[in-house]
Scaffold this active site. Structure first.
Site, short mmCIF file in Angstrom:
data_model
loop_
_atom_site.label_atom_id
_atom_site.label_comp_id
_atom_site.label_asym_id
_atom_site.label_seq_id
_atom_site.Cartn_x
_atom_site.Cartn_y
_atom_site.Cartn_z
CB CYS A 112 -1.61 -8.60 -0.81
SG CYS A 112 -1.47 -9.05 0.94
CG HIS A 122 3.15 -5.99 1.19
ND1 HIS A 122 2.43 -5.47 0.12
CD2 HIS A 122 2.55 -7.18 1.49
CE1 HIS A 122 1.45 -6.31 -0.20
NE2 HIS A 122 1.51 -7.34 0.62
#
Length: 450
Positions: free
Chosen positions: A137, A397
């Protein structure tokens, strides 16, 4: 220019003496020498033109991002189109052509090898090095970190950091199931100290949230207040995947994913892209970009320490110690403290992580996050405005793009171009991006002209 015999495959006698072969062969050999000499001369002249001179200062001179979308909701929108949209926006913002970019660092998590090349070929095909980046991430911020490092070292004057993701709907899952998973050690330890529930991501961050509740007295309402804040902030962000404000009760009453985390406190999967153009001081001066340039005044990346496992705490399994060390390094580099920043974009993949980051980044003492939330010091009118973009929870995201979307938001804030999200009198901004497995990147920004 001296030509050394070892440069060639034939012996000096065969090259220099026409009697060693036919006249035609001699002419062939001579032409080969001349061609090689011309190439070597060109290389030398090129090296004279580009001397490696370290840059004391590194700047963001252009940013761009797409709107983040629900996976598959935008028809015909594949990752090359995403990258072209964000990359073109960043180049136009910088006011430069793609052929002035000397290296590109392209981040994505889900994709085939060399997808980075396919993405940037939408901007141009100039033969520059393209480096594919994958750091879970924190991939977007890792691409930014590498681009800034290349410029700061003097290797290049101008670099592109680009990130994108084309994701599948639903929770994150493993792609390769025939080999050891990178987070297996983390998950094995967490399984020993918490209630196991899949999917893994909400379990891991939710367990850290429960741990904070048990040790410091935070409540389910404190986590819900973070979700409420971030959804409220996103109403003013046209790039956000969600732009709906919810009441606190609606946040609390949403489906429970892993106690204390309800669905509206969890970041969604998303499609999208972000980009930043990074340049050195000489490049900024030559192009007259000081008025819009934003300086990276501090930046650090950390990976797991032994404490990720040795403390046997959920918060360290999800990177608390990485976050502490990275932020401390950035504060030292920038000669700024947490109190000197006005705007912070941080990695709220779940509300529990945002709460823990208040403490890890030094915004309050350990155990003080609940008081910070109750005081309203994480939104407009408080000490900091945290995630004015809506954060991951509401903006979305797409893993490879998230860190670069943070960069874009903070660049706009420092320029005064954030429209309805603008925080008044913004002088310094902080970004935090983390990927489990793990890597944490913290970046501090200030205006070039200050």
């Amino acid at each position: 220019m001296t030509l050394y015999p070892e440069t060639y495959t034939r012996t000096p006698a065969a090259i220099l003496l026409p009697c060693a072969g036919s006249h035609a062969q001699f002419i062939y050999e001579l032409e080969e020498i001349c061609d090689t000499a011309e190439i070597m001369h060109s290389v030398v002249k090129s090296s004279e033109r580009k001397r490696v001179v370290p840059q004391e200062k590194v700047y963001v001179i252009g940013v761009g991002m797409t709107k983040f979308e629900k996976p598959g909701s935008r028809e015909g929108w594949d990752y090359p189109q995403m990258a072209k949209e964000a990359g073109t926006m960043a180049l136009e913002d910088a006011g430069i052509a793609y052929d002035e970019v000397e290296q590109a660092y392209v981040g994505y998590v889900y994709g085939e090898s060399t997808s980075g090349q396919r993405a940037v070929y939408e901007l141009g095909m100039t033969g520059i090095p393209v480096i594919n980046v994958n750091n879970n991430c924190s991939t977007g911020s890792t691409a930014l970190f590498l681009a800034a490092q290349a410029v700061r070292s003097g290797t290049v004057d101008c670099a592109l950091a680009l990130g994108f993701e084309k994701m599948q709907p639903g929770s994150l899952g493993a792609t390769f199931t025939d080999r050891e998973q990178p987070m297996m050690r983390h998950m094995d330890l967490l399984a020993e100290i918490s209630e196991v529930r899949f999917p893994p991501a909400p379990w891991m961050f939710g367990a850290a949230g429960r741990e904070h509740m048990e040790e410091h007295g935070s409540t389910i309402e404190h986590f819900a207040k973070i979700g409420h804040k971030n959804h409220k902030h996103s109403v003013n962000n046209p790039y956000a995947q969600f732009q709906t404000e919810y009441t606190l009760d609606e946040i609390l009453d949403a489906p429970m994913i892993y106690n204390p985390l309800t669905k509206l406190q969890c970041s969604p999967t998303s499609d999208g892209s972000g980009a930043a153009i990074i340049a050195g001081e000489d490049f900024v001066d030559r192009h007259g970009l000081a008025g819009q340039a934003v300086e990276i005044v501090g930046q650090a990346m950390t990976t797991d320490f032994e404490s990720s496992f040795s403390t046997r705490t959920a918060k360290d399994v999800i990177g608390y110690d990485m976050n502490v060390k990275a932020s401390q390094a950035v504060y030292e580099q920038a000669e700024l403290g947490p109190e000197d920043f006005q705007v912070i974009e941080l990695h709220d993949c779940f509300s529990a992580n945002e709460l823990l980051l208040y403490e890890a980044l030094g915004l309050c003492e350990e155990g003080g996050a609940a008081d910070l939330i109750d005081a309203g010091d994480n939104t407009y009118g408080g000490k900091w405005v945290i995630n004015p973009s809506g954060g991951l929870i509401s903006k979305g995201h797409p893993l490879g793009a998230t860190g670069l979307a943070q960069c874009a938001e903070l660049t706009w804030q420092l320029r005064g171009d954030a429209d309805g999200r603008q925080v008044e009198d913004t002088d310094a901004c902080l970004a935090h991006n983390i990927g489990l497995g793990g890597a944490a990147v913290v970046t501090a920004y200030q205006r070039a002209e200050r």
